[in-house]
Design a protein around this motif. Structure first.
Motif, mmCIF file in Angstrom:
data_model
loop_
_atom_site.group_PDB
_atom_site.id
_atom_site.type_symbol
_atom_site.label_atom_id
_atom_site.label_comp_id
_atom_site.label_asym_id
_atom_site.label_seq_id
_atom_site.Cartn_x
_atom_site.Cartn_y
_atom_site.Cartn_z
ATOM 1 N N LEU A 41 118.299 -42.898 -74.605
ATOM 2 C CA LEU A 41 119.945 -43.028 -75.344
ATOM 3 C C LEU A 41 120.480 -41.628 -74.616
ATOM 4 N N THR A 42 121.698 -41.914 -74.503
ATOM 5 C CA THR A 42 122.569 -40.598 -74.212
ATOM 6 C C THR A 42 123.562 -40.499 -75.018
ATOM 7 N N HIS A 43 124.107 -38.963 -75.262
ATOM 8 C CA HIS A 43 125.143 -39.133 -76.090
ATOM 9 C C HIS A 43 126.267 -38.064 -75.865
ATOM 10 N N SER A 44 127.446 -38.098 -76.389
ATOM 11 C CA SER A 44 128.374 -37.014 -76.350
ATOM 12 C C SER A 44 129.057 -36.670 -77.502
ATOM 13 N N VAL A 45 129.229 -35.631 -77.797
ATOM 14 C CA VAL A 45 130.066 -35.011 -79.030
ATOM 15 C C VAL A 45 131.355 -34.980 -78.829
ATOM 16 N N CYS A 55 125.157 -44.289 -76.252
ATOM 17 C CA CYS A 55 124.794 -45.761 -75.506
ATOM 18 C C CYS A 55 123.439 -45.438 -74.788
ATOM 19 N N VAL A 56 123.186 -46.715 -74.515
ATOM 20 C CA VAL A 56 121.875 -46.852 -73.717
ATOM 21 C C VAL A 56 122.010 -46.116 -72.221
ATOM 22 N N ALA A 57 121.086 -45.312 -71.959
ATOM 23 C CA ALA A 57 121.008 -45.077 -70.475
ATOM 24 C C ALA A 57 119.718 -45.099 -69.814
ATOM 25 N N GLY A 58 119.767 -45.185 -68.396
ATOM 26 C CA GLY A 58 118.550 -45.556 -67.689
ATOM 27 C C GLY A 58 117.843 -44.015 -67.450
ATOM 28 N N LYS A 59 116.499 -43.744 -67.611
ATOM 29 C CA LYS A 59 115.805 -42.571 -67.237
ATOM 30 C C LYS A 59 116.132 -42.363 -65.719
ATOM 31 N N GLN A 60 115.992 -43.461 -65.108
ATOM 32 C CA GLN A 60 116.103 -43.168 -63.415
ATOM 33 C C GLN A 60 117.241 -44.073 -63.055
ATOM 34 N N PRO A 61 118.011 -43.707 -62.027
ATOM 35 C CA PRO A 61 118.910 -44.723 -61.663
ATOM 36 C C PRO A 61 118.476 -46.084 -61.228
ATOM 37 N N ARG A 62 119.144 -47.041 -61.494
ATOM 38 C CA ARG A 62 118.601 -48.394 -61.289
ATOM 39 C C ARG A 62 118.290 -48.501 -59.857
ATOM 40 N N GLU A 63 119.030 -47.986 -58.977
ATOM 41 C CA GLU A 63 118.765 -48.075 -57.267
ATOM 42 C C GLU A 63 117.411 -47.590 -56.849
ATOM 43 N N GLN A 64 116.895 -46.624 -57.857
ATOM 44 C CA GLN A 64 115.554 -46.144 -57.206
ATOM 45 C C GLN A 64 114.510 -46.779 -58.021
ATOM 46 N N LEU A 65 114.579 -48.024 -58.766
ATOM 47 C CA LEU A 65 113.472 -48.824 -59.106
ATOM 48 C C LEU A 65 112.928 -49.595 -58.458
ATOM 49 N N LYS A 66 111.738 -49.851 -58.551
ATOM 50 C CA LYS A 66 111.070 -50.868 -57.734
ATOM 51 C C LYS A 66 111.376 -52.406 -58.357
ATOM 52 N N THR A 67 111.306 -52.494 -59.660
ATOM 53 C CA THR A 67 111.231 -53.750 -60.053
ATOM 54 C C THR A 67 112.662 -53.944 -60.660
ATOM 55 N N GLN A 74 123.271 -55.626 -75.798
ATOM 56 C CA GLN A 74 123.372 -54.314 -76.480
ATOM 57 C C GLN A 74 123.246 -53.136 -75.631
ATOM 58 N N ASP A 75 122.580 -53.183 -74.174
ATOM 59 C CA ASP A 75 122.707 -51.929 -73.596
ATOM 60 C C ASP A 75 124.253 -51.279 -72.897
ATOM 61 N N GLN A 76 125.244 -52.443 -73.102
ATOM 62 C CA GLN A 76 126.379 -52.192 -72.533
ATOM 63 C C GLN A 76 127.444 -51.576 -73.583
ATOM 64 N N ARG A 77 126.751 -51.595 -75.030
ATOM 65 C CA ARG A 77 127.656 -51.173 -75.931
ATOM 66 C C ARG A 77 127.712 -49.786 -76.109
ATOM 67 N N ILE A 78 128.951 -49.226 -76.479
ATOM 68 C CA ILE A 78 129.109 -47.798 -76.894
ATOM 69 C C ILE A 78 129.389 -47.618 -78.237
ATOM 70 N N TYR A 79 128.467 -46.763 -79.014
ATOM 71 C CA TYR A 79 128.306 -46.753 -80.491
ATOM 72 C C TYR A 79 129.016 -45.343 -80.850
ATOM 73 N N VAL A 80 130.103 -45.369 -81.717
ATOM 74 C CA VAL A 80 130.714 -44.189 -82.069
ATOM 75 C C VAL A 80 130.390 -43.830 -83.702
#
Lengths: 665, 360
Positions: A41-45, A55-67, A74-80
């Protein structure tokens, strides 16, 4: 906010806030699975309000993933999520107390040397009225958990504020008044007991005196009345009970006697010296003492329930500490009875010692937050008191510390707190208010009236982040900066407004803002934009834009555009001589940007070649000097819209005009 | 300083307007209606009613006064959400209000009254009248209805985009826009049915002929001061008199009979931005204004030899510390009732019994 050094002290606890996301980001109980799929999860105040975007974030950029990873909705929602916000129900309370708060600051400013106790008392009463009004509003509101807890908070705040007012303002006015009547008034107002309904119920269920005397509730009720100092009601009750047949003759007689004594209880009045009151009091008290002895000796001879209950009432009223403790349920009750019956002329200074004696009899672990707050107050333990106040409500700690500052008792806290308490609590409250869109102006007043350097800086940082939705809001923000002398913030707001207007294509308004802060590079850029638009379209349409800001601007570029516009008008109107002068003044004064000079030179060709002589020899030489420097820059770069051909025509025209001018002169 | 009656409503009130009487005849309505608009968190349009003081018993009993001060000033009749902050309200008829919103929209609301006494507010039509060159909506700062009795009266609105928009009340989609200023236009009014006047942030008053809407007829500035204008109002009967409010707290009174050399007089009645200004409808020798300094001012600008001398009466309330954004004086009652709205979330009201008619 850990900052209290003393060992018995409680470190301030922020209330924990938890918000449950709904719908959640992953199915319940499958967090590890979710996390294993490169998710976090990542957040901003939010810079102004207590809200967080999540919102949900990747630990690594998607491009660097092998699979390949599947993306879910729900990964594309932003919660306030908001926390610690100010409820709408409090708005009118906040506005009313803001008015009182501002008034106190201006009263205190007006008389710096002498603290006007009367004025403070009036203001304090206004605060209390606002709290009571809020309690009434909440009582009328629909019942809910929120309303109940708010109502509790406001009643607690009123109790605390009222006692603070009595201890530090009312009885500290130098009149050496006794604290007792005020304390009893406070006690009976904020913690009314025994309930009037109890009395009605007892009397209602017992139609005659016999039934009344046999009612099991009646004696505890009378004892409570005595404890709270409701002596007239005590007398009335006793007179109702006395005729009962079921009572022994002695009980009946003493009940009548006590009723009469209760009615005779001396009351302090302002036109009586304390010596004479004390004398009356001692007489009354000794009457009760002998009554207690007489009843005691009778009780030794025979058991009589009614008489022993009556003895308890007498003991309470003669100020017997043990009996008072036995009848009183809360320490506030006990303290009240001790004050009323054994120290009726006690002044505020006696409170801590008496309170200490009373509090020792109670288990402090059972105390509620309000109990602890009040106990700290009567014991004059102000730092602790402030911390508890803040736990009740941020409003309370802010206004209490402000009042303490004005009556000069905040210094004792300064030694304990690592931060300036008044500033800390006022800023804290201000930040709380900022979470409500409609309270930004109120919040700014709390920052501003705090009047410390830190609060000033905090205010400066907040105010430049205020959203400027409308021109009027912008004006209000600028007025606040002006009022609290935030010059730097004001410049930043102007710059922001300038940029906003520029983006929206409102160039005139943008110039006006940049001129205010002397941002000549921005003004220059906008003017260049206007010039470029003119060159591109060939229509001189910037006139009205420039006109509107002329009054405020002395910037070179703006002047250049104005004079150039005047030049065009003169030329159109056939005033060639004046047009020539204007054009020359631009070139000589070097107010034009260098990239515009070739165009200006080309503009001079028709004047040079015209029928009448416009430029004299000196003027022509001046034009040629300008042309020379342009030619030099053209060698360096060839970006200008004016080509060499046009410049050579200009040269020829100059030469011809020079010759003509010599001939004519 | 006189005190205003205050009713907390917990909304930032940014627009307020009396409705013309429903009976269509001035002195017969026992209930008066007005509409308020709010901003910030609660963007709403609210219809209120209050008793017509002309029909109240005029006892000067102390008891009576106390009873009155404890009852609310006005009762809420109906409310409806508003698209954007309300910046101005006009009421061309007893069943129609027009609003200017921060989203650049002009909206028309219908007010319906049923036989059983219920009333309703409903949106009839809305049109985007103001937007910037980059497509962002621009705040519609003010609006004004053409003072004609004909059915095709127009609404003129102005905005932060420097444009004036004209739209017939009955057909908002037939909207015309004209860019006439490079700064913010803060106020608009109709001195005559064919003439429009605007006030700008650059401190100019501009006049337009409705028949040639893109051309500026005349521009007036005060060359000795760098004011910014916040609002403008026209005299109810003398079309050559205008009043403007400035950002410095002054109310300027213009006489534009000679367009080349207008006469201007300044009254420094406030300490901060004057958000709204207007001539008193039943006594035009008074100018009413409200300001950021949380007060209303009633300025007597004509010195009347026998009765009143020139001077200012300030109105404020202890529990109202923030900007008074808007006000309106009821033109239909003998008692002068000023209602106003503020940032402190209060409805403010002042009733003064009418002095004897000035005509005599």
């Amino acid at each position: 906010m850990a900052r209290l050094g003393t060992d018995k002290f409680v470190v301030e606890r922020e209330k924990e806030v938890a918000t449950r996301l709904s719908p959640g980001v992953f199915p319940t109980g499958r967090q590890s699975e979710w996390s294993a799929q490169n998710r976090t999860l990542t957040h901003s105040v939010h810079p102004l309000t207590n809200s967080v975007a999540l919102c949900v974030a990747g630990k690594q950029p998607r491009e660097q993933l092998k699979t390949e990873i599947r993306v879910y909705e729900q990964d594309q929602r932003i919660y306030v999520c908001g926390f610690g916000t100010t409820p709408d129900e409090r708005l009118s309370f906040i506005n009313d107390t803001h008015a009182v708060f501002s008034a106190i600051q201006s009263i205190m400013d007006a008389r710096e040397t002498h603290v006007g106790v009367d004025a403070l008392l009036r203001m304090s009463a206004l605060y209390r009225e606002a709290m009571l009004r809020q309690v009434r509003v909440l009582q009328d509101a629909r019942d809910s958990e929120f309303v109940r807890s708010e109502s509790d908070v406001f009643q607690a705040m009123h109790a605390v504020w009222h006692l603070l007012e009595i201890v530090y303002v009312t009885t500290n006015s130098g009149l050496s008044a006794s604290v007792v009547p005020y304390y009893m008034e406070w006690l009976n107002f904020n913690f009314p007991a025994p309930a009037a309904a109890d009395g009605e119920r007892i009397i209602g269920s017992s139609p005659d005196s016999n039934a009344l005397a046999q009612n099991p509730d009646v004696w505890p009720y009378v004892q409570k009345l005595a404890l709270r100092g409701h002596v007239t009601t005590v007398a009335n009750m006793l007179e109702r009970i006395a005729p009962a047949q079921v009572l022994s003759a002695a009980a009946s007689r003493w009940a009548r006697e006590l009723a009469q004594t209760a009615r005779d209880m001396p009351l302090a009045s302002s036109d009586e010296t304390s010596g004479s009151f004390n004398a009356r009091w001692r007489r009354w008290n000794s009457g009760l003492q002998s009554m207690a002895t007489n009843i005691g000796s009778m009780l030794d001879k025979a058991d009589d329930d009614a008489l022993s209950a009556l003895a308890m009432v007498v003991d309470v009223m003669r100020g017997d500490a043990d009996s008072i403790s036995r009848v009183g349920d809360t320490w506030q009750d006990v303290l009240g009875a001790v004050l009323l019956y054994s120290e009726p002329t006690a002044q505020t200074e006696r409170l801590p010692a008496l309170a200490q004696l009373v509090l020792e009899q109670f288990e402090s672990d059972d105390f509620t937050l309000v109990d602890r707050t009040l106990a700290a107050l009567v014991r004059h333990e102000l730092p602790e008191f402030l911390v508890y106040c803040n736990q009740i409500d941020a409003w309370l700690s802010a206004h209490v510390s402000d009042l303490m500052q004005h009556i000069g008792i905040l210094d004792s806290c300064r030694r304990v707190f690592k931060v300036e308490p008044r500033e800390h609590y006022l800023v804290f409250l201000g930040e709380r208010y900022l979470t409500h869109e409609g309270l930004w102006r109120v919040a700014m007043d709390y920052f501003g009236l705090c009047r410390t350097r830190v609060s000033q800086n905090i205010m400066g940082e907040y105010i430049v982040r205020m959203p400027l939705e409308s021109d009027r809001k912008a004006q209000q923000v600028l007025r606040v900066c002006e009022r609290y002398k935030l010059t730097e913030a004001m410049e930043r707001v102007h710059r922001q407004l300038g940029r906003q207007k520029w983006q929206r294509g409102r160039l005139g308004a943008a110039i006006a803002h940049f001129v205010r802060v002397n941002d000549s590079s921005a003004v220059g850029q906008i003017c260049d934009q206007l010039w470029a638009e003119y060159l591109a379209s060939g229509n001189l349409t910037y006139g009205p834009i420039i006109d509107s800001v002329l009054a405020t601007s002395a910037h070179d570029r703006v002047r250049f555009l104005t004079v150039y516009r005047d030049f065009h008008e003169c030329y159109k109107g056939g005033e060639f001589k004046r047009a020539g002068k204007l054009l020359l003044s631009i070139l000589v004064g070097e107010i034009a940007p260098s990239h515009a000079v070739p165009d200006l030179l080309v503009d001079s060709i028709p004047l040079l070649e015209g029928d009448a002589l416009v430029f004299g020899a000196d003027d022509t030489l001046e034009l040629m000097r300008c042309a020379e420097s342009v030619a030099q820059s053209l060698v360096d770069s060839d970006v200008c819209g004016v080509g060499r051909d046009e410049l050579s025509i200009f040269n020829v025209a100059c030469a011809r005009n020079l010759a003509r001018s010599y001939v004519m002169q | 300083m006189n005190s205003l009656q205050v009713q907390p409503v917990a909304r930032k009130i940014t627009g307020i307007r009396w409705l013309p009487p429903r009976a269509g005849n001035a002195y017969t309505d026992t209930d008066l209606y007005f509409v308020s608009g709010s901003s910030a968190k609660h963007k709403e349009l609210v219809l209120w009613t209050t008793a017509n003081p002309d029909f109240q018993p005029t006892d000067d009993d102390k008891d009576n006064d106390d009873a009155e001060s404890s009852s609310p000033l006005a009762t809420l009749v109906a409310k409806v959400k508003h698209d954007g902050d309300v910046h101005d309200i006009a009421a061309p008829a007893s069943d129609i209000v027009a609003t200017a919103s921060s989203f650049g929209m002009i909206s028309i609301y219908n007010i319906g009254h049923t036989d059983n006494g219920d009333s309703s507010l409903s949106l009839r039509e809305a049109v985007t009248a103001h937007k910037f060159a980059n497509g962002e909506p621009a705040v519609a700062t003010s609006l004004s209805v053409q003072p004609t009795n004909s059915a095709d009266a127009e609404i003129a609105s102005c905005g932060e985009d420097g444009r004036i928009s004209y739209a017939p009340i009955l057909r908002l989609d037939a909207l015309q826009r004209h860019e006439v200023d490079s700064t913010v236009i803060t106020g608009v009014c109709w001195p005559m049915p064919t003439q429009l006047a605007i006030a700008t942030r650059a401190g100019q008053v501009k006049l337009f002929d409705r028949r040639a809407p893109a051309e500026v007829q005349a521009v007036f500035v005060d060359p000795s001061n760098t004011y910014e204008f916040e609002c403008i109002a026209a005299h109810p009967s003398q079309s050559f008199r205008l009043a403007t409010g400035t950002d410095t707290g002054a109310v300027l009174l213009w006489d534009i009979r000679n367009p080349k050399k207008p006469a201007m007089e300044a009254f420094n009645v406030h300490e901060s931005n004057v958000w709204s200004v207007g001539f008193h409808p039943s006594d035009a020798a008074k100018i009413v204004s409200c300001s950021e300094d949380a007060s209303l001012a009633v300025t007597q600008w004509v010195s009347d030899s026998d009765r009143q001398s020139r001077g200012v009466r300030h109105l404020s309330g202890f529990f109202n510390t923030l900007s008074v954004n808007c006000f309106d004086v009821c033109p239909f009652t003998r008692t002068s009732i000023i209602i106003a709205g503020s940032d402190s979330g209060n409805l403010l009201m002042e009733k003064t019994a009418a002095s004897d008619f000035a005509i005599y």
